[in-house]
Design a protein around this motif. Structure first.
Motif, PDB file in Angstrom:
ATOM      1  N   VAL A   1      43.409  41.807  38.280  1.00 23.58           N
ATOM      2  CA  VAL A   1      42.643  40.559  38.383  1.00 23.58           C
ATOM      3  C   VAL A   1      41.324  40.621  37.618  1.00 23.58           C
ATOM      4  CG1 VAL A   1      43.637  40.050  40.629  1.00 23.58           C
ATOM      5  CG2 VAL A   1      41.444  41.255  40.516  1.00 23.58           C
TER       6      VAL A   1
ATOM      7  N   PRO B   1      40.896  38.106  32.627  1.00 18.55           N
ATOM      8  CA  PRO B   1      41.757  36.926  32.575  1.00 18.55           C
ATOM      9  C   PRO B   1      42.668  36.969  31.349  1.00 18.55           C
ATOM     10  CG  PRO B   1      39.440  36.323  32.898  1.00 18.55           C
ATOM     11  CD  PRO B   1      39.472  37.771  32.527  1.00 18.55           C
TER      12      PRO B   1
ATOM     13  N   GLY C   1      38.490  38.404  46.252  1.00 19.19           N
ATOM     14  CA  GLY C   1      39.528  37.494  46.712  1.00 19.19           C
ATOM     15  C   GLY C   1      40.770  38.219  47.219  1.00 19.19           C
TER      16      GLY C   1
ATOM     17  N   GLU D   1      31.873  36.565  38.156  1.00 20.48           N
ATOM     18  CA  GLU D   1      33.225  36.018  38.207  1.00 20.48           C
ATOM     19  C   GLU D   1      34.251  37.115  38.488  1.00 20.48           C
ATOM     20  OE1 GLU D   1      33.834  33.952  34.573  1.00 20.48           O
ATOM     21  OE2 GLU D   1      32.289  32.436  34.977  1.00 20.48           O
ATOM     22  N   VAL D   2      34.073  38.281  37.854  1.00 18.91           N
ATOM     23  CA  VAL D   2      34.983  39.395  38.113  1.00 18.91           C
ATOM     24  C   VAL D   2      34.876  39.836  39.570  1.00 18.91           C
ATOM     25  CG1 VAL D   2      35.545  41.778  37.505  1.00 18.91           C
ATOM     26  CG2 VAL D   2      34.877  40.160  35.716  1.00 18.91           C
ATOM     27  N   GLN D   3      33.659  39.903  40.092  1.00 20.93           N
ATOM     28  CA  GLN D   3      33.442  40.283  41.489  1.00 20.93           C
ATOM     29  C   GLN D   3      34.142  39.316  42.434  1.00 20.93           C
ATOM     30  OE1 GLN D   3      29.318  40.604  42.568  1.00 20.93           O
ATOM     31  NE2 GLN D   3      29.732  40.523  44.759  1.00 20.93           N
ATOM     32  N   ALA D   4      34.053  38.018  42.152  1.00 18.39           N
ATOM     33  CA  ALA D   4      34.694  37.015  43.015  1.00 18.39           C
ATOM     34  C   ALA D   4      36.209  37.186  43.020  1.00 18.39           C
ATOM     35  CB  ALA D   4      34.311  35.608  42.554  1.00 18.39           C
ATOM     36  N   ARG D   5      36.783  37.502  41.861  1.00 16.13           N
ATOM     37  CA  ARG D   5      38.241  37.692  41.808  1.00 16.13           C
ATOM     38  C   ARG D   5      38.666  38.930  42.595  1.00 16.13           C
ATOM     39  NH1 ARG D   5      37.506  35.858  36.432  1.00 16.13           N
ATOM     40  NH2 ARG D   5      37.518  37.957  35.551  1.00 16.13           N
ATOM     41  N   ILE D   6      37.909  39.991  42.491  1.00 16.76           N
ATOM     42  CA  ILE D   6      38.257  41.220  43.225  1.00 16.76           C
ATOM     43  C   ILE D   6      38.111  41.009  44.724  1.00 16.76           C
ATOM     44  CG2 ILE D   6      37.626  43.634  43.622  1.00 16.76           C
ATOM     45  CD1 ILE D   6      36.719  43.744  40.699  1.00 16.76           C
TER      46      ILE D   6
END
Length: 311
Positions: free
Chosen positions: A123, A126, A146, A139-144
């Protein structure tokens, strides 16, 4: 008489001053030259030249609206959109950044290993992105974060081509159902009294008296078995001596008393090689060493769908 006056004055009479020249008035500027030429002729833009009338402003806004509408219509006619154009521009810029030395060449993940690290890695970047410039840490932190099992993540860009990630997983590891009550447990089977089971529906479920503390080897094994873990509904303790795996499809997998974690790894291999868990099976018995007995769903007994991987 004049000579007498001159002698009395003792000198000559001063000369009369020359007559003053009259300055001609500047001719009025012509009225039929273009506005831009008149501004240059006057030496620059005057205050009255800078004033914009309501009519001019309306015409300008109309032009902008017309141009925007034409652009949208053109993009639609071409089978595209303004979003697609923006995405194409972003990808082109990302490719240039990657080619100039900012490609993501190294991703460091701390806190998890194996299959869990692979989940994190999946994740991070992108699709269609290659450069470190395109990876915003937030943004990377939010995906992880998640991912249901992740408590928190820290993301740093180390220029020019390294992404450094530290993952802290949730202390909550599984749900334990005993005597009709469901509680949250850690990896060692200890109940976390401050956690509500309803808030952790993504965690695996273990069922049975004393099942929580005994589940640790299987829960640890499932960390490296993503295909089985994805299809798992519950681990059920049988007679305080062995386990059954209940799948989301409704099928039951009977594990042996000894080597249950090894049997789970074999089940992962069968799924990879033969898509066994996606076939219309009703039960899988792995209790006999070196053997796997499969019973298909009664409604499909004798059907060729089993061999085809049926629905």
């Amino acid at each position: 008489m004049a000579a007498v006056r001159a002698r009395r004055g003792g000198g000559r009479m001063p000369p009369e001053p020359p007559p003053r020249k009259r300055r001609r008035a500047a001719p009025p500027p012509p009225t039929n030259i273009p506005r831009l030429a008149a501004i240059k002729l006057n030496g620059g833009l005057r205050a009255e030249d800078a004033q914009v009338s309501g009519k001019s402003l309306l015409l300008a806004l109309t032009g902008v609206i017309f141009f925007t509408g034409a652009a949208i219509a053109g993009a639609t006619w071409l089978g595209s959109s303004l979003f697609d154009a923006g995405e194409a521009f972003s990808r082109a810029a990302d490719g240039v950044a990657a080619d100039t030395g900012f490609a993501v060449n190294d991703i460091r993940i701390e806190g998890v290993v194996g299959a869990r690290a692979a989940e994190v890695r999946a994740v991070i970047v992108p699709e269609g992105r290659q450069s470190l410039l395109s990876l915003e840490p937030a943004e990377v932190q939010a995906r992880i974060e998640g991912l249901g099992w992740v408590q928190s993540a820290r993301v740093r860009r180390l220029w020019p081509s390294t992404l450094d990630i530290r993952v802290a997983r949730r202390e909550a590891y599984a749900r334990w159902q005993e005597d009709g009550q469901v509680s949250v447990i850690d990896l060692n089977g200890e109940r976390l009294l401050t956690e509500r089971a309803a808030d952790h529906g993504e965690l695996p479920l273990v069922v049975g008296r004393g099942a929580g503390p005994e589940a640790q080897p299987l829960l640890a094994a499932l960390e490296e078995l993503p295909q089985v873990r994805e299809r798992l509904n519950a681990l059920v303790r049988v007679g305080d001596r062995r386990w059954n795996v209940e799948l989301k499809s409704g099928a039951t997998v009977a594990l042996p008393e000894e080597g249950a974690a090894i049997a789970l790894a074999r089940l992962e291999g069968l799924q990879t090689a033969h898509m066994l868990l996606d076939r219309p099976v009703d039960a899988i018995d792995m209790r006999a060493p070196g053997r796997v007995a499969v019973r298909i769903h009664p409604e499909l007994a004798g059907s060729p769908l089993l061999l085809a991987g049926g629905a």
